[in-house]
Design a protein around this motif. Structure first.
Motif, PDB file in Angstrom:
ATOM      1  N   MET A   1     -40.786  -9.849 -24.306  1.00 35.32           N
ATOM      2  CA  MET A   1     -40.894 -11.268 -24.594  1.00 35.32           C
ATOM      3  C   MET A   1     -42.359 -11.663 -24.537  1.00 35.32           C
ATOM      4  N   GLN A   2     -42.675 -12.723 -25.272  1.00 33.50           N
ATOM      5  CA  GLN A   2     -44.042 -13.218 -25.266  1.00 33.50           C
ATOM      6  C   GLN A   2     -44.083 -14.729 -25.057  1.00 33.50           C
ATOM      7  N   ALA A   3     -45.064 -15.154 -24.272  1.00 36.09           N
ATOM      8  CA  ALA A   3     -45.355 -16.576 -24.091  1.00 36.09           C
ATOM      9  C   ALA A   3     -46.317 -16.977 -25.191  1.00 36.09           C
ATOM     10  N   THR A   4     -45.931 -18.009 -25.981  1.00 30.21           N
ATOM     11  CA  THR A   4     -46.753 -18.380 -27.129  1.00 30.21           C
ATOM     12  C   THR A   4     -47.380 -19.768 -27.026  1.00 30.21           C
ATOM     13  N   LYS A   5     -46.855 -20.632 -26.161  1.00 25.31           N
ATOM     14  CA  LYS A   5     -47.453 -21.948 -25.946  1.00 25.31           C
ATOM     15  C   LYS A   5     -46.961 -22.500 -24.620  1.00 25.31           C
ATOM     16  N   ILE A   6     -47.666 -23.521 -24.132  1.00 25.91           N
ATOM     17  CA  ILE A   6     -47.312 -24.111 -22.843  1.00 25.91           C
ATOM     18  C   ILE A   6     -47.165 -25.619 -22.986  1.00 25.91           C
TER      19      ILE A   6
ATOM     20  N   SER B   1     -43.623 -26.016 -18.465  1.00 20.16           N
ATOM     21  CA  SER B   1     -42.752 -25.024 -19.091  1.00 20.16           C
ATOM     22  C   SER B   1     -43.552 -24.178 -20.084  1.00 20.16           C
ATOM     23  N   ILE B   2     -42.967 -23.033 -20.416  1.00 19.56           N
ATOM     24  CA  ILE B   2     -43.624 -22.054 -21.277  1.00 19.56           C
ATOM     25  C   ILE B   2     -42.667 -21.676 -22.399  1.00 19.56           C
ATOM     26  N   TYR B   3     -43.192 -21.635 -23.628  1.00 19.12           N
ATOM     27  CA  TYR B   3     -42.384 -21.283 -24.795  1.00 19.12           C
ATOM     28  C   TYR B   3     -42.337 -19.766 -24.914  1.00 19.12           C
ATOM     29  N   LEU B   4     -41.125 -19.220 -24.890  1.00 20.61           N
ATOM     30  CA  LEU B   4     -40.934 -17.771 -24.971  1.00 20.61           C
ATOM     31  C   LEU B   4     -40.285 -17.380 -26.285  1.00 20.61           C
ATOM     32  N   THR B   5     -40.779 -16.291 -26.881  1.00 21.01           N
ATOM     33  CA  THR B   5     -40.188 -15.689 -28.074  1.00 21.01           C
ATOM     34  C   THR B   5     -39.769 -14.265 -27.719  1.00 21.01           C
ATOM     35  N   GLY B   6     -38.968 -13.670 -28.602  1.00 17.37           N
ATOM     36  CA  GLY B   6     -38.519 -12.306 -28.358  1.00 17.37           C
ATOM     37  C   GLY B   6     -37.368 -12.226 -27.375  1.00 17.37           C
ATOM     38  N   CYS B   7     -36.698 -13.354 -27.162  1.00 17.58           N
ATOM     39  CA  CYS B   7     -35.544 -13.408 -26.263  1.00 17.58           C
ATOM     40  C   CYS B   7     -34.359 -13.984 -27.035  1.00 17.58           C
ATOM     41  N   GLN B   8     -33.170 -13.940 -26.440  1.00 19.28           N
ATOM     42  CA  GLN B   8     -31.979 -14.441 -27.122  1.00 19.28           C
ATOM     43  C   GLN B   8     -32.087 -15.920 -27.449  1.00 19.28           C
ATOM     44  N   GLN B   9     -32.591 -16.706 -26.536  1.00 21.93           N
ATOM     45  CA  GLN B   9     -32.741 -18.150 -26.723  1.00 21.93           C
ATOM     46  C   GLN B   9     -34.227 -18.494 -26.758  1.00 21.93           C
ATOM     47  N   VAL B  10     -34.833 -18.466 -27.929  1.00 21.54           N
ATOM     48  CA  VAL B  10     -36.241 -18.826 -28.073  1.00 21.54           C
ATOM     49  C   VAL B  10     -36.413 -20.292 -27.703  1.00 21.54           C
ATOM     50  N   GLY B  11     -37.442 -20.601 -26.921  1.00 19.54           N
ATOM     51  CA  GLY B  11     -37.684 -21.985 -26.549  1.00 19.54           C
ATOM     52  C   GLY B  11     -38.462 -22.111 -25.266  1.00 19.54           C
ATOM     53  N   TYR B  12     -38.542 -23.349 -24.767  1.00 20.78           N
ATOM     54  CA  TYR B  12     -39.264 -23.632 -23.533  1.00 20.78           C
ATOM     55  C   TYR B  12     -38.410 -23.319 -22.320  1.00 20.78           C
ATOM     56  N   TYR B  13     -39.044 -22.703 -21.323  1.00 22.07           N
ATOM     57  CA  TYR B  13     -38.412 -22.397 -20.047  1.00 22.07           C
ATOM     58  C   TYR B  13     -39.303 -22.921 -18.933  1.00 22.07           C
TER      59      TYR B  13
ATOM     60  N   GLY C   1     -43.098  -7.181 -15.662  1.00 18.87           N
ATOM     61  CA  GLY C   1     -43.594  -6.593 -16.902  1.00 18.87           C
ATOM     62  C   GLY C   1     -42.806  -6.950 -18.147  1.00 18.87           C
ATOM     63  N   ASN C   2     -41.826  -7.850 -18.040  1.00 25.56           N
ATOM     64  CA  ASN C   2     -40.978  -8.192 -19.192  1.00 25.56           C
ATOM     65  C   ASN C   2     -41.537  -9.297 -20.080  1.00 25.56           C
ATOM     66  N   ILE C   3     -42.546 -10.037 -19.618  1.00 29.21           N
ATOM     67  CA  ILE C   3     -43.105 -11.134 -20.417  1.00 29.21           C
ATOM     68  C   ILE C   3     -44.626 -10.992 -20.448  1.00 29.21           C
ATOM     69  N   GLN C   4     -45.190 -11.091 -21.649  1.00 26.44           N
ATOM     70  CA  GLN C   4     -46.636 -11.023 -21.829  1.00 26.44           C
ATOM     71  C   GLN C   4     -47.142 -12.311 -22.487  1.00 26.44           C
ATOM     72  N   VAL C   5     -48.433 -12.595 -22.260  1.00 22.00           N
ATOM     73  CA  VAL C   5     -49.097 -13.706 -22.928  1.00 22.00           C
ATOM     74  C   VAL C   5     -49.462 -13.238 -24.335  1.00 22.00           C
ATOM     75  N   ASN C   6     -49.220 -14.067 -25.333  1.00 21.90           N
ATOM     76  CA  ASN C   6     -49.475 -13.704 -26.730  1.00 21.90           C
ATOM     77  C   ASN C   6     -50.956 -13.895 -27.102  1.00 21.90           C
TER      78      ASN C   6
END
Length: 91
Positions: free
Chosen positions: A1-6, A23-35, A49-54
């Motif tokens: 998964m990648q964090a693409t915006k905050i 919150s942080i916008y995540l892509t590459g997951c089942q539910q793309v969106g802010y968490y 290690g499952n989420i990286q900054v884009n």
């Protein structure tokens, strides 16, 4: 998964404090969106290690806790002057 915006807390849009991220916008997951940062913190406790900054060099996001006990996340250090999460686009 990648964090693409905050998204920062209300009234804190120009802050450079990691604890001010709402919150942080995540892509590459089942539910793309802010968490919420607290939810990402809890997720990463068992899944490092499952989420990286884009942003190159694509550092991992790791859980952290402030001196006041607030859960937040940060990226692993690199040569940039501030945390790569804070360099992501803000909405």
């Amino acid at each position: 998964m990648q964090a693409t915006k905050i998204r920062m807390k209300p009234g804190r849009s120009s802050s450079d404090e990691l604890t001010e991220i709402d919150s942080i916008y995540l892509t590459g997951c089942q539910q793309v969106g802010y968490y919420k940062k607290e939810d990402i913190h809890n997720y990463l406790i068992g899944r490092p290690g499952n989420i990286q900054v884009n942003i190159y060099p694509y550092p991992n996001i790791v859980p952290a806790t402030s001196s006041r006990g607030e859960k937040y996340v940060r990226s692993t250090p690199d040569s940039s002057l501030k945390d790569n999460l804070l360099n992501l686009p803000r909405t």
